[in-house]
Design an enzyme around this catalytic site. Structure first.
Site, PDB file in Angstrom:
ATOM      1  N   MET A  13       0.848  -1.200   0.000  1.00  0.00           N
ATOM      2  CA  MET A  13       0.000   0.000   0.000  1.00  0.00           C
ATOM      3  C   MET A  13       0.881   1.247   0.000  1.00  0.00           C
ATOM      4  O   MET A  13       0.405   2.344   0.310  1.00  0.00           O
ATOM      5  CB  MET A  13      -0.941  -0.012   1.204  1.00  0.00           C
ATOM      6  CG  MET A  13      -1.910  -1.198   1.146  1.00  0.00           C
ATOM      7  SD  MET A  13      -3.450  -0.919   2.027  1.00  0.00           S
ATOM      8  CE  MET A  13      -2.855  -0.701   3.689  1.00  0.00           C
ATOM      9  N   ARG A  62      11.783  -0.283   5.275  1.00  0.00           N
ATOM     10  CA  ARG A  62      12.759  -1.347   5.053  1.00  0.00           C
ATOM     11  C   ARG A  62      12.106  -2.736   4.994  1.00  0.00           C
ATOM     12  O   ARG A  62      12.594  -3.632   4.305  1.00  0.00           O
ATOM     13  CB  ARG A  62      13.844  -1.289   6.141  1.00  0.00           C
ATOM     14  CG  ARG A  62      15.136  -1.987   5.775  1.00  0.00           C
ATOM     15  CD  ARG A  62      16.316  -1.429   6.548  1.00  0.00           C
ATOM     16  NE  ARG A  62      16.066  -1.354   7.981  1.00  0.00           N
ATOM     17  CZ  ARG A  62      16.117  -2.386   8.811  1.00  0.00           C
ATOM     18  NH1 ARG A  62      16.419  -3.595   8.359  1.00  0.00           N
ATOM     19  NH2 ARG A  62      15.881  -2.220  10.096  1.00  0.00           N
ATOM     20  N   HIS A 121       9.251  -3.523   3.557  1.00  0.00           N
ATOM     21  CA  HIS A 121       8.847  -3.718   2.162  1.00  0.00           C
ATOM     22  C   HIS A 121      10.073  -3.980   1.290  1.00  0.00           C
ATOM     23  O   HIS A 121      10.048  -4.856   0.411  1.00  0.00           O
ATOM     24  CB  HIS A 121       8.149  -2.470   1.619  1.00  0.00           C
ATOM     25  CG  HIS A 121       6.874  -2.084   2.306  1.00  0.00           C
ATOM     26  ND1 HIS A 121       6.750  -0.928   3.043  1.00  0.00           N
ATOM     27  CD2 HIS A 121       5.661  -2.698   2.354  1.00  0.00           C
ATOM     28  CE1 HIS A 121       5.505  -0.836   3.495  1.00  0.00           C
ATOM     29  NE2 HIS A 121       4.830  -1.902   3.107  1.00  0.00           N
ATOM     30  N   GLN A 134      -3.140 -12.522   7.278  1.00  0.00           N
ATOM     31  CA  GLN A 134      -3.313 -12.213   5.857  1.00  0.00           C
ATOM     32  C   GLN A 134      -2.606 -13.260   4.997  1.00  0.00           C
ATOM     33  O   GLN A 134      -3.153 -13.751   4.002  1.00  0.00           O
ATOM     34  CB  GLN A 134      -2.736 -10.818   5.599  1.00  0.00           C
ATOM     35  CG  GLN A 134      -2.549 -10.445   4.152  1.00  0.00           C
ATOM     36  CD  GLN A 134      -2.111  -8.992   4.026  1.00  0.00           C
ATOM     37  OE1 GLN A 134      -2.917  -8.093   4.187  1.00  0.00           O
ATOM     38  NE2 GLN A 134      -0.846  -8.746   3.754  1.00  0.00           N
TER      39      GLN A 134
HETATM   40  P1  AMP Z   1       1.406  -3.007   3.468  1.00  0.00           P
HETATM   41  O1  AMP Z   1       1.993  -1.960   2.585  1.00  0.00           O
HETATM   42  O2  AMP Z   1       1.411  -2.637   4.904  1.00  0.00           O
HETATM   43  O3  AMP Z   1       0.069  -3.500   2.962  1.00  0.00           O
HETATM   44  O4  AMP Z   1       2.367  -4.260   3.376  1.00  0.00           O
HETATM   45  C1  AMP Z   1       2.759  -4.799   2.144  1.00  0.00           C
HETATM   46  C2  AMP Z   1       3.516  -6.077   2.387  1.00  0.00           C
HETATM   47  O5  AMP Z   1       4.660  -5.786   3.193  1.00  0.00           O
HETATM   48  C3  AMP Z   1       2.697  -7.127   3.146  1.00  0.00           C
HETATM   49  O6  AMP Z   1       2.979  -8.411   2.595  1.00  0.00           O
HETATM   50  C4  AMP Z   1       3.219  -6.997   4.553  1.00  0.00           C
HETATM   51  O7  AMP Z   1       3.111  -8.196   5.288  1.00  0.00           O
HETATM   52  C5  AMP Z   1       4.671  -6.641   4.312  1.00  0.00           C
HETATM   53  N1  AMP Z   1       5.256  -5.943   5.469  1.00  0.00           N
HETATM   54  C6  AMP Z   1       4.759  -4.874   6.132  1.00  0.00           C
HETATM   55  N2  AMP Z   1       5.560  -4.553   7.172  1.00  0.00           N
HETATM   56  C7  AMP Z   1       6.577  -5.441   7.169  1.00  0.00           C
HETATM   57  C8  AMP Z   1       7.729  -5.649   8.004  1.00  0.00           C
HETATM   58  N3  AMP Z   1       7.979  -4.883   9.053  1.00  0.00           N
HETATM   59  N4  AMP Z   1       8.558  -6.666   7.686  1.00  0.00           N
HETATM   60  C9  AMP Z   1       8.306  -7.465   6.613  1.00  0.00           C
HETATM   61  N5  AMP Z   1       7.251  -7.327   5.801  1.00  0.00           N
HETATM   62  C10 AMP Z   1       6.387  -6.334   6.076  1.00  0.00           C
END
Ligand code: AMP
Length: 288
Positions: free
Chosen positions: A35, A40, A42, A161
């Site tokens: 999103m 870091r 991501h 998720q």
């Molecule tokens: P989001 O942008 O929050 O929807 O996350 C996008 C992807 O990044 C999802 O697969 C999340 O699980 C992953 N993600 C978010 N935060 C982290 C983190 N701290 N470490 C690893 N992956 C993450």
């Protein structure tokens, strides 16, 4: 394969066409959905993605159907320029797919075809965020259909998720491999999240109490305790004492997030939690 130049697509037809071209050259493609407001966590997933396929596509889309009424859809941080710069300098991203909402939901949100996930979608985070995971399933299905990747990379930070998307892919026989990456944390143990920016300075200092509370339960499980309800309740109490309003702390089977029987080894169990601290709702688990 290092990209000559990162391309950005706003349309489904555009990204699909690029992927078709790569596939015609026998190259494999991986999608990392996000999103935006990249951190870091991501970027580590993007590096993982680059190790599993020839071409890396990162999507940036703040998906309205996974936000409930009164949630933070409007104020969710949107930083497209910084995100593109970070992806470009990663050196491994071939394409960014950053669609407008009309591209993802051409008939509008109200008339959209939706995914209804199995009952796990209404437990844990789904209990405090009704409709959230169905919205996630809906957008992941659409992103897979737009990009047509061979592999999908998701973070274990959002463990529920991950399990639900794995189930959706298996149940719908979607031809994509789901790969998960570890949770990236700040030095004090707080899992990185775009929502951490809702914390003020004082809350940010207190925030690592969430991973600490979950880890304390995990250690108790490792010593052999199986009084799940007592462990969950004492973690919730610790969180309240640290100024959080916990939604839940739960001990579940790591494989499918089912209720454990008590016969499992500690390694087969996972501790998950979600709690509000000020304006932020933080989630975490003990998978990493
Ligand atoms: P989001 O942008 O929050 O929807 O996350 C996008 C992807 O990044 C999802 O697969 C999340 O699980 C992953 N993600 C978010 N935060 C982290 C983190 N701290 N470490 C690893 N992956 C993450």
């Amino acid at each position: 394969m290092s990209p000559a130049r990162m391309q950005t697509f706003a349309s489904v037809d555009g990204v699909r066409e690029a992927v078709r071209g790569w596939r015609a050259c026998a190259q494999t493609v991986v999608l990392v959905p996000t999103m935006g407001n990249l951190h870091r966590g991501h970027l580590e997933l993007v590096q993982l993605a680059a190790r599993v396929a020839d071409r890396v596509v990162v999507s940036i889309f703040v998906n309205p159907t996974q936000f409930g009424a009164g949630e933070d859809f409007e104020r969710y941080p949107r930083t497209p320029r910084e995100d593109e710069a970070a992806l470009e300098s990663s050196g491994v991203v071939d394409a960014v797919f950053a669609p407008h909402v009309d591209q993802m939901y051409p008939f509008g949100i109200g008339d959209a075809v939706r995914i209804a996930l199995p009952p796990l979608a209404h437990e844990l985070c789904g209990a405090s965020r009704p409709g959230h995971f169905d919205g996630v399933g809906t957008v992941v299905c659409r992103l897979l259909n737009a990009v047509t990747p061979d592999a999908l990379v998701l973070g274990r930070k959002d463990y529920q998720q991950l399990v639900l998307v794995e189930r959706m892919v298996a149940d719908l026989r979607l031809p994509v491999r789901v790969i998960s990456g570890p949770t990236v944390r700040d030095a004090d143990g707080l899992a990185m999240s775009s929502r951490n920016r809702y914390l003020d300075a004082e809350e940010r200092v207190r925030a690592p109490a969430l991973p600490r509370a979950l880890q304390a339960v995990k250690r108790a499980l490792e010593t052999g305790r199986r009084d799940f309800a007592t462990l969950e309740q004492s973690a919730m109490r610790a969180l309240r004492e640290a100024g959080f309003e916990p939604d839940y702390v739960a001990i579940r089977r790591a494989a499918d997030l089912g209720q454990p029987s008590g016969q499992e080894a500690a390694a087969e169990l996972l501790v998950l939690g979600a709690a509000r601290l000020g304006a932020a709702r933080l989630i975490d688990n003990t998978s990493d």
